[in-house]
Each structure stands twice: as structure tokens, then as C-alpha cells.
Motif scaffolding. Structure first.
Motif, PDB file in Angstrom:
ATOM      1  N   ILE A  16       0.914  -1.675  -0.120  1.00 57.90           N
ATOM      2  CA  ILE A  16      -0.389  -0.137   0.322  1.00 57.90           C
ATOM      3  C   ILE A  16       1.082   1.652  -0.205  1.00 57.90           C
ATOM      4  O   ILE A  16       1.047   1.759   0.843  1.00 57.90           O
ATOM      5  CB  ILE A  16      -1.487  -0.071   1.532  1.00 57.90           C
ATOM      6  N   GLN A  17       1.155   2.087  -1.142  1.00 55.73           N
ATOM      7  CA  GLN A  17       2.059   2.888  -1.045  1.00 55.73           C
ATOM      8  C   GLN A  17       1.692   3.527  -2.045  1.00 55.73           C
ATOM      9  O   GLN A  17       0.526   3.530  -3.440  1.00 55.73           O
ATOM     10  CB  GLN A  17       3.601   2.378  -1.296  1.00 55.73           C
ATOM     11  N   LEU A  18       1.373   5.505  -2.507  1.00 57.85           N
ATOM     12  CA  LEU A  18       1.514   6.281  -3.027  1.00 57.85           C
ATOM     13  C   LEU A  18       2.308   5.584  -4.678  1.00 57.85           C
ATOM     14  O   LEU A  18       3.899   4.972  -4.578  1.00 57.85           O
ATOM     15  CB  LEU A  18       2.611   7.583  -2.886  1.00 57.85           C
ATOM     16  N   GLN A  19       1.115   5.676  -5.437  1.00 57.18           N
ATOM     17  CA  GLN A  19       1.954   5.615  -6.550  1.00 57.18           C
ATOM     18  C   GLN A  19       3.295   6.203  -7.701  1.00 57.18           C
ATOM     19  O   GLN A  19       3.139   7.223  -7.168  1.00 57.18           O
ATOM     20  CB  GLN A  19       0.487   5.173  -7.704  1.00 57.18           C
TER      21      GLN A  19
ATOM     22  N   ASP B 263      -2.483  -2.321   9.581  1.00 56.30           N
ATOM     23  CA  ASP B 263      -1.131  -1.811   9.434  1.00 56.30           C
ATOM     24  C   ASP B 263      -1.368  -0.044   9.543  1.00 56.30           C
ATOM     25  O   ASP B 263      -2.296   0.300   9.107  1.00 56.30           O
ATOM     26  CB  ASP B 263      -0.385  -2.491   8.286  1.00 56.30           C
ATOM     27  N   ASP B 264       0.095   0.219   9.748  1.00 57.57           N
ATOM     28  CA  ASP B 264       0.616   2.019   9.876  1.00 57.57           C
ATOM     29  C   ASP B 264       1.076   2.387   8.764  1.00 57.57           C
ATOM     30  O   ASP B 264       2.693   1.504   9.237  1.00 57.57           O
ATOM     31  CB  ASP B 264       0.917   1.822  11.384  1.00 57.57           C
ATOM     32  N   ILE B 265       0.857   2.492   8.084  1.00 56.27           N
ATOM     33  CA  ILE B 265       1.305   3.290   6.859  1.00 56.27           C
ATOM     34  C   ILE B 265       1.461   4.667   6.407  1.00 56.27           C
ATOM     35  O   ILE B 265       0.551   5.066   6.702  1.00 56.27           O
ATOM     36  CB  ILE B 265       1.302   1.906   5.304  1.00 56.27           C
ATOM     37  N   GLY B 266       2.526   5.184   5.656  1.00 48.06           N
ATOM     38  CA  GLY B 266       2.629   6.162   5.535  1.00 48.06           C
ATOM     39  C   GLY B 266       3.181   6.664   4.032  1.00 48.06           C
ATOM     40  O   GLY B 266       4.034   5.551   3.748  1.00 48.06           O
ATOM     41  N   PHE B 267       2.887   6.979   3.243  1.00 50.66           N
ATOM     42  CA  PHE B 267       2.480   8.054   1.881  1.00 50.66           C
ATOM     43  C   PHE B 267       4.114   9.539   1.423  1.00 50.66           C
ATOM     44  O   PHE B 267       4.071  10.302   2.449  1.00 50.66           O
ATOM     45  CB  PHE B 267       1.318   8.051   1.283  1.00 50.66           C
ATOM     46  N   ARG B 268       4.249   8.343   1.257  1.00 49.50           N
ATOM     47  CA  ARG B 268       5.672   9.339   0.440  1.00 49.50           C
ATOM     48  C   ARG B 268       5.719   9.162  -1.195  1.00 49.50           C
ATOM     49  O   ARG B 268       5.460   7.935  -1.704  1.00 49.50           O
ATOM     50  CB  ARG B 268       6.563   9.373   1.337  1.00 49.50           C
ATOM     51  N   SER B 269       6.482   9.795  -1.977  1.00 49.33           N
ATOM     52  CA  SER B 269       7.534   9.537  -2.652  1.00 49.33           C
ATOM     53  C   SER B 269       8.608   9.701  -2.454  1.00 49.33           C
ATOM     54  O   SER B 269       9.086  11.081  -1.630  1.00 49.33           O
ATOM     55  CB  SER B 269       6.700  10.571  -4.491  1.00 49.33           C
ATOM     56  N   ILE B 270       9.458   8.979  -3.081  1.00 52.29           N
ATOM     57  CA  ILE B 270      10.599   8.873  -3.369  1.00 52.29           C
ATOM     58  C   ILE B 270      11.491   8.856  -4.852  1.00 52.29           C
ATOM     59  O   ILE B 270      11.508   7.450  -5.434  1.00 52.29           O
ATOM     60  CB  ILE B 270      11.721   7.873  -1.838  1.00 52.29           C
TER      61      ILE B 270
ATOM     62  N   ASN C 144       6.165  -1.787   3.210  1.00 52.13           N
ATOM     63  CA  ASN C 144       5.142  -0.525   3.506  1.00 52.13           C
ATOM     64  C   ASN C 144       5.934   0.020   4.456  1.00 52.13           C
ATOM     65  O   ASN C 144       5.495   0.915   4.730  1.00 52.13           O
ATOM     66  CB  ASN C 144       3.904  -1.329   4.070  1.00 52.13           C
ATOM     67  N   ARG C 145       6.919  -0.032   4.786  1.00 50.82           N
ATOM     68  CA  ARG C 145       7.404   1.577   5.478  1.00 50.82           C
ATOM     69  C   ARG C 145       8.342   2.285   4.972  1.00 50.82           C
ATOM     70  O   ARG C 145       9.065   2.336   4.182  1.00 50.82           O
ATOM     71  CB  ARG C 145       8.914   0.941   6.179  1.00 50.82           C
ATOM     72  N   ALA C 146       7.472   3.802   5.228  1.00 49.12           N
ATOM     73  CA  ALA C 146       7.322   4.456   4.933  1.00 49.12           C
ATOM     74  C   ALA C 146       9.752   5.574   4.629  1.00 49.12           C
ATOM     75  O   ALA C 146       9.742   6.028   3.822  1.00 49.12           O
ATOM     76  CB  ALA C 146       6.870   5.911   4.866  1.00 49.12           C
ATOM     77  N   SER C 147      10.265   4.593   5.866  1.00 46.55           N
ATOM     78  CA  SER C 147      10.619   5.294   6.682  1.00 46.55           C
ATOM     79  C   SER C 147      12.170   4.695   5.292  1.00 46.55           C
ATOM     80  O   SER C 147      13.046   5.718   4.596  1.00 46.55           O
ATOM     81  CB  SER C 147      11.837   4.409   7.528  1.00 46.55           C
ATOM     82  N   ILE C 148      11.996   3.466   4.797  1.00 51.02           N
ATOM     83  CA  ILE C 148      12.612   2.942   3.829  1.00 51.02           C
ATOM     84  C   ILE C 148      12.855   3.381   2.287  1.00 51.02           C
ATOM     85  O   ILE C 148      11.504   3.545   1.672  1.00 51.02           O
ATOM     86  CB  ILE C 148      13.016   1.038   3.175  1.00 51.02           C
ATOM     87  N   VAL C 149      13.804   4.401   1.884  1.00 49.75           N
ATOM     88  CA  VAL C 149      13.570   5.485   0.765  1.00 49.75           C
ATOM     89  C   VAL C 149      14.841   5.040   0.066  1.00 49.75           C
ATOM     90  O   VAL C 149      14.859   4.810  -1.731  1.00 49.75           O
ATOM     91  CB  VAL C 149      14.134   6.474   0.590  1.00 49.75           C
ATOM     92  N   LEU C 150      15.879   3.674   0.396  1.00 49.55           N
ATOM     93  CA  LEU C 150      16.915   2.191  -0.269  1.00 49.55           C
ATOM     94  C   LEU C 150      17.489   1.464  -0.282  1.00 49.55           C
ATOM     95  O   LEU C 150      17.401   1.038   1.231  1.00 49.55           O
ATOM     96  CB  LEU C 150      18.266   3.789  -0.608  1.00 49.55           C
ATOM     97  N   TRP C 151      17.418   0.595  -1.287  1.00 43.72           N
ATOM     98  CA  TRP C 151      17.510  -0.848  -0.975  1.00 43.72           C
ATOM     99  C   TRP C 151      18.969  -0.521  -1.617  1.00 43.72           C
ATOM    100  O   TRP C 151      18.924   0.026  -2.649  1.00 43.72           O
ATOM    101  CB  TRP C 151      16.633  -1.709  -1.712  1.00 43.72           C
TER     102      TRP C 151
END
Ligand code: GCU
Length: 606
Positions: A214-217, A293-300, A409-416
């Protein structure tokens, strides 16, 4: 390109196939489900010769040696007794719990009795948050599952193995390093063995939601994209997604594979950011199963050499962190460990952490979501992996797959991140291109990076030094990470001030490591190694150099806190600790901590 796709698909089906026979799977949001906690004291038997697994002919035992039900009757020869054996805490590595096991690398058998009541129309899974490195699990003497990889969770279906009343679980864990392992023979961190994260029994309905995103497209403003997988569902099972606070709800049917996708226009959604880490409660239900679940919506996104969070350029003020427990040492796992480590990062003025060199405990990511700290998450493809081995690639791919599935689904993660300090060879390039492809295919919403090493060109006339980012892997990465140790492994600290940086790629750079060792409380001249003053000088010189790099978009100096390493033996200084921390393992802040804090505060002061 075609060969990567084929390989990737083959490997994904391989991991699913694994699920079929060893019934090992990964339930997304497992920590949000009804569960019976099995943490606590577990009996253990140290088995250096793998006697419980192999007979004297080194053939895999068929007699289930360590798996006998108690009491053993008819005078049968049994040379072990878990009930009379000592206990270890789970979660917890064995090395820091028993001085005898401090250096131990080998097999340990864990055993625990538990009460259970089966319920109609209910499936039961043994969830293991992580066990380093190879695990085999049995419930009531019957094989439940196998797993390889020390830092990602796995769920074993035990519905047909549990019974009403007394039950027992036995888990074999072996942390021996191997040439084909991931990581392999050599690392600069302690090879903590054992069941290092939570163990619990998860109960689900027969048909349940085992995966969701569940994320911002990507690039679609305020459009929320949701897909779910419902295990056991065929065509036409209704799935409802609700985001009550946004007044959003929608129901869609699954396809033949139990998959469903739905989109929401969410014009009023408040974006998640370090300043405002807004999380929304999201509810998914299908066939009587519900998960919240608790989910944040952000784009990176990456645009040229810029990193955009929610469409705005961001500088990642970071620090690297190992999952080393503050104050008590050992593998970090608890909420308290996470609060201490991320609390120190916040105190530093950081908005970003590089969780090195493997996926950290799930609590760390959920806390980063709540605290608004951006995260670089990495698989332990570290130094000299066996690049030519298909088994090693399958293993690395599976660990990447599990990391992404657990945390997507963790908004905090911005890089793999797919690798750290790996050699520039064709086999390595091929291997890592596969992992990059897998990461993009599994999660098209996040950029992929890796920590590279770079060569140096010195201009003999005026002594200026030029570092050139030209590793061929850079072409396939979205963000370049670079580790450099000017002032520690490479010349004196002042070399930094005459070092320039060039890049072959128009991509953002994160200086993913720099620093030097200092023993907390050891003071002396700024030119004296191991002193706080020397480390402070490195940081001052580095910051001056970094400010000159036009395409620098972040940094994560090495490292927040001193951590155990078998490679660091200098008596009275290292004592099996890597001392590059800005804080000692018992919480003493070193002078360099305040140099970096002052630099980071300068960003927010602007
Ligand atoms: C390397 C490596 C780290 C290591 C560090 C060091 O760059 O990535 O894992 O601990 O250097 O030497 O201290």
C-alpha cells in the motif's frame, strides 16, 4: 537483459517452490497478527560435531536424534536431555549470553515446550524473526521447515504438526561461515549466532492475506496504489481496503492467483516526511481475515543527481548503524535497543540512517517510520561473495526478496542496497545486475544503491588528488554510495582537503562510509591515532571536503556506535571492538559526535 528476467523469474519461483516442500513462507505484517509468543528461555545443546544431525558415517540422521518425545522408555540409549540442559534467552545471540560461547561458531539445538489449542478453520505458522545462519525446525518431532540467511524472517506452516495440549519445538541453528554463504567467510562484524529475533505462533483463517503493498503510486501525485495477495483464494474473493482517516474504502475481487489491486485518489493525504512522519491506519479484509497496518505515504525519486522526497530535493544527513546492542553488546533486537540507537541518531541531527550491512530488526523500521528517519536497508552481499556460484546468487536473491517483502510498506525505507565494497570484476557485475533487477521488479517504487569503492588519481605537480566514481556498476544503480577512509586507511586527515571528486554518472552520491577509530576517553594530539582528537580532525577535514562535492546528496559516516568485530584485537584500545563509533558501546559520546552534530544542525538552522 532477457537473461536477467529469466533468472529472476526462475529464482522467485524457486523461493516459492521452497515454500511448497519446506512450507517456509513469509507472512507480510506477521507482527500485526494474533500470535502466541514463544520468546523467553529455551533449552539448548551445543553440538560442535553436528552429532544431532549426522550419524557417525556423516549421513543425515533418520532417527530424529534430538527430536524424541519425553520420557524415553524401554531403556533406550539417549545421550541428551533438553529438560536438564541450560537455557538461552530468545531473542538473543548465544555469543553474548555465555562466555563459553563468545567465539563459538557451529551448531546449537534449541528446544521449547508449549501449550496449544487448535481451532477450527485456522492455520498455524511458526514465525521466526531471524536465526543466524542456517536453521532447521521441527514441531513435535516432525520437520516444519529450513531456512538460510541470518537477518530475514521466515514462517513455517505447522497446522498439521501442532496438537491440543503439550507440544514441543526444536530448532537447529548453525552460524558457520562458508565460501558460498551470504555473507561469506570474512566480515568486520561479530558473527552472532542463534535465534536473534522473536519467535511466535501466528494464527490465520484458512484463507488469509499473506502479502500486500500500500504505497503512493510512483510519480502519480496523490494516487495510492494497493495490491494484495490472499493465500488460499482463487478467482472472485472480495478484498476490501480501508483508510478510515481519509474516508477511503474500496472492494475488489481477487484473480485466479489470489491477487487483487485497487487504487485510490487521495487528494487530502498528508505526506510522510522527517518533519511530519504521518502514519495512517490501513485495514485490509478478505474472506473473514483482517489485517491492520500503520503506513506512511511519501514519494521518493531520483532526478539527475538529485534525490526528491515528496517532489522536493533532500539532503540525507545520516549515520551508519550496526545492529549491535547498546550497553550490553550482542545482536540488537529490542524496542529499547531501537529507541537508544535511533534516539542518538536524532540527537546527532540526522534525518537518515544506513542500517548496515543486513536487514535490521523489524522494530527498528517501524520506529523509524514513527520517528521520521529515512532508511538505507541492505542485504549482506559484502566483500568477497562467491560471484560465480548460482546457489549463492539464489541465496542472495532470496534474502533480498525477504527483505523487500518484510519491509516494503515502511515509508522510512527510501533505498534498497544490494552490496558493500565488492570487487570490480565481470562476475560481480553480472551477479549484482541480477540483484538490482530483482529489487526493481519486486519494488518499482524505491531507488537501488550499493556502497562502492573508488580509485584515486594523484596529480604529481600540485599534489591534488582526484577520486573518480567510474565503477561500471554505477550505470545500473539509481543512487551511488561510496566508502572512503581518507585520514584512516588512506593518508593523514588533511589529505581530504586536497581531494576532489568526479563522477562518470549524472547520479546522486551518498558518502556511505568515512571515519576512524577512537577509544572513548583517550585524549592526545590531533595527529595521534586512536585518540578522540584524531577522530575529531578526520571529521572536520571530511566535512570541509564533502561540502565541495556538487553531486553529494547525503552521507552516513562509519559509524554511530562502537561494535564488536573479530578483526579488531588491539589490547586496551579495540579489545574486539571496531572503535569507529561516535559513541562508545557504553554510551560515551566522543568529540567527533559534536563536530558532526554541529554540521547537521547547520542545515536546519538555514
Ligand atoms: C569497511 C566496511 C565496514 C568496516 C569498515 C571499517 O568499509 O564496509 O564494514 O567495518 O570499513 O574498516 O571499519
Amino acid at each position: 537483459m532477457a537473461s536477467f528476467i529469466v533468472l529472476w523469474v526462475a529464482l522467485c519461483f524457486a523461493s516459492v517452490a521452497f515454500a511448497a516442500d519446506g512450507s517456509t513462507t513469509l507472512i507480510v505484517g506477521a507482527d500485526r497478527r494474533t500470535a502466541i509468543n514463544l520468546d523467553g528461555d529455551w533449552h539448548y545443546i551445543v553440538d560442535p560435531y553436528n552429532n544431532g544431525y549426522y550419524d557417525f558415517r556423516m549421513k543425515e540422521r533418520a532417527d530424529g536424534y534430538f527430536l524424541n518425545e519425553k520420557p524415553v522408555s524401554d531403556n533406550k540409549l539417549v545421550e541428551y536431555d533438553f529438560a536438564k540442559s541450560p537455557t538461552l534467552k530468545v531473542p538473543g545471540d548465544w555469543n553474548s549470553q555465555s562466555p563459553q560461547l563468545f567465539f563459538y561458531e557451529g551448531t546449537v539445538w534449541y528446544q521449547k515446550d508449549f501449550q496449544y489449542q487448535r481451532k477450527p478453520h485456522t492455520r498455524t505458522f511458526l514465525h521466526i524473526g531471524a536465526a543466524n545462519y542456517i536453521s532447521h525446525a521441527w514441531v513435535n518431532g516432525k520437520k516444519a521447515c529450513d531456512h538460510e540467511g541470518g537477518f530475514t524472517p521466515f514462517d513455517c506452516e505447522v497446522t498439521s504438526l501442532v496438537r491440543d495440549g503439550n507440544n514441543f519445538v526444536v530448532i537447529y541453528v548453525n552460524n558457520q561461515r562458508t565460501r558460498e554463504g551470504v555473507p561469506t567467510l570474512n566480515t568486520d562484524w561479530w558473527n552472532y549466532g542463534g535465534i536473534t529475533r522473536d519467535v511466535y505462533l501466528v494464527e490465520t483463517p484458512e484463507i488469509f492475506i499473506d502479502d500486500y503493498s500500500i504505497q503512493l503510486q510512483r510519480g502519480e501525485g496523490t494516487r495510492i496504489s494497493c495490491w494484495m495477495h490472499v493465500s488460499g483464494a482463487g478467482n472472485g474473493t472480495p478484498v476490501t481496503v480501508k483508510i478510515p482517516e481519509l474516508g477511503l474504502a474500496n472492494t475488489i475481487d481477487t484473480d485466479a492467483n489470489g491477487r487483487a489491486a485497487v487504487y485510490f485518489a487521495a487528494p487530502t493525504v498528508q505526506r510522510w516526511s522527517p518533519e511530519k512522519p504521518k502514519l495512517y491506519s490501513v485495514e485490509i479484509s478478505a474472506a473473514g481475515d483482517t489485517i491492520k497496518d500503520d503506513i506512511g505515504f511519501r514519494s521518493i525519486e531520483v532526478k539527475g543527481d538529485n534525490i526528491l522526497l515528496n517532489g522536493k530535493s533532500i539532503f540525507l544527513r545520516g549515520i551508519s548503524i550496526h545492529a549491535e546492542a547498546p550497553y550490553r553488546s550482542g545482536r540488537a533486537w529490542s524496542e529499547q535497543d531501537a529507541e537508544t540507537l535511533l534516539g542518538w541518531a536524532k540527537e546527532l541531527g540526522a534525518n537518515f540512517v544506513r542500517l548496515a550491512h543486513y536487514p535490521h530488526d523489524e522494530r527498528m523500521l517501524r520506529l523509524a517510520d514513527r520517528m521520521g528517519i529515512l532508511v538505507w536497508s541492505e542485504v549482506p552481499v559484502y566483500w568477497m561473495i562467491d560471484w560465480e556460484s548460482p546457489a549463492t546468487l539464489a541465496n542472495a536473491t532470496n534474502q533480498l526478496y525477504e527483505m523487500i517483502h518484510r519491509d516494503r510498506n515502511r515509508a522510512s525505507i527510501v533505498l534498497w542496497s544490494v552490496a558493500n565494497e565488492t570487487p570490480n570484476t565481470p562476475a560481480r557485475l553480472w551477479f549484482l545486475r541480477n540483484l538490482i533487477h530483482t529489487a526493481h521488479a519486486e519494488d518499482p517504487t524505491r531507488p537501488v544503491t550499493a556502497a562502492l569503492l573508488v580509485n584515486t588519481v594523484t596529480n604529481s605537480d600540485d599534489g591534488t588528488r582526484t577520486k573518480i566514481l567510474d565503477d561500471p556498476l554505477g550505470e545500473y544503480l539509481d543512487v551511488l554510495g561510496c566508502n572512503e577512509y581518507i585520514g584512516w586507511y588512506e593518508g593523514p586527515p588533511e589529505w581530504a582537503s586536497r581531494t576532489q571528486w568526479r563522477s562518470k554518472y549524472n547520479k546522486p552520491l551518498i558518502m556511505s562510509e568515512f571515519g576512524g577509530d577512537a577509544k572513548a576517553g583517550l585524549h592526545g594530539a590531533p595527529t595521534e591515532r586512536w585518540t578522540e582528537e584524531y577522530q575529531e580532525t578526520i571529521y572536520r577535514q571530511q566535512i570541509a571536503m564533502l561540502k565541495q562535492i556538487s553531486f553529494l546528496r547525503g552521507l552516513s559516516p562509519w559509524i554511530l556506535m562502537d561494535f564488536r568485530s573479530p578483526r579488531r584485537t588491539l589490547p586496551g584500545v579495540q579489545d574486539y571492538y571496531n572503535r569507529k563509533g561516535l559513541i562508545s558501546n557504553d554510551g560515551q559520546k566522543k568529540k567527533a559526535f559534536f563536530v558532526l552534530q554541529e554540521y547537521y544542525k547547520s542545515f536546519t538552522a538555514q
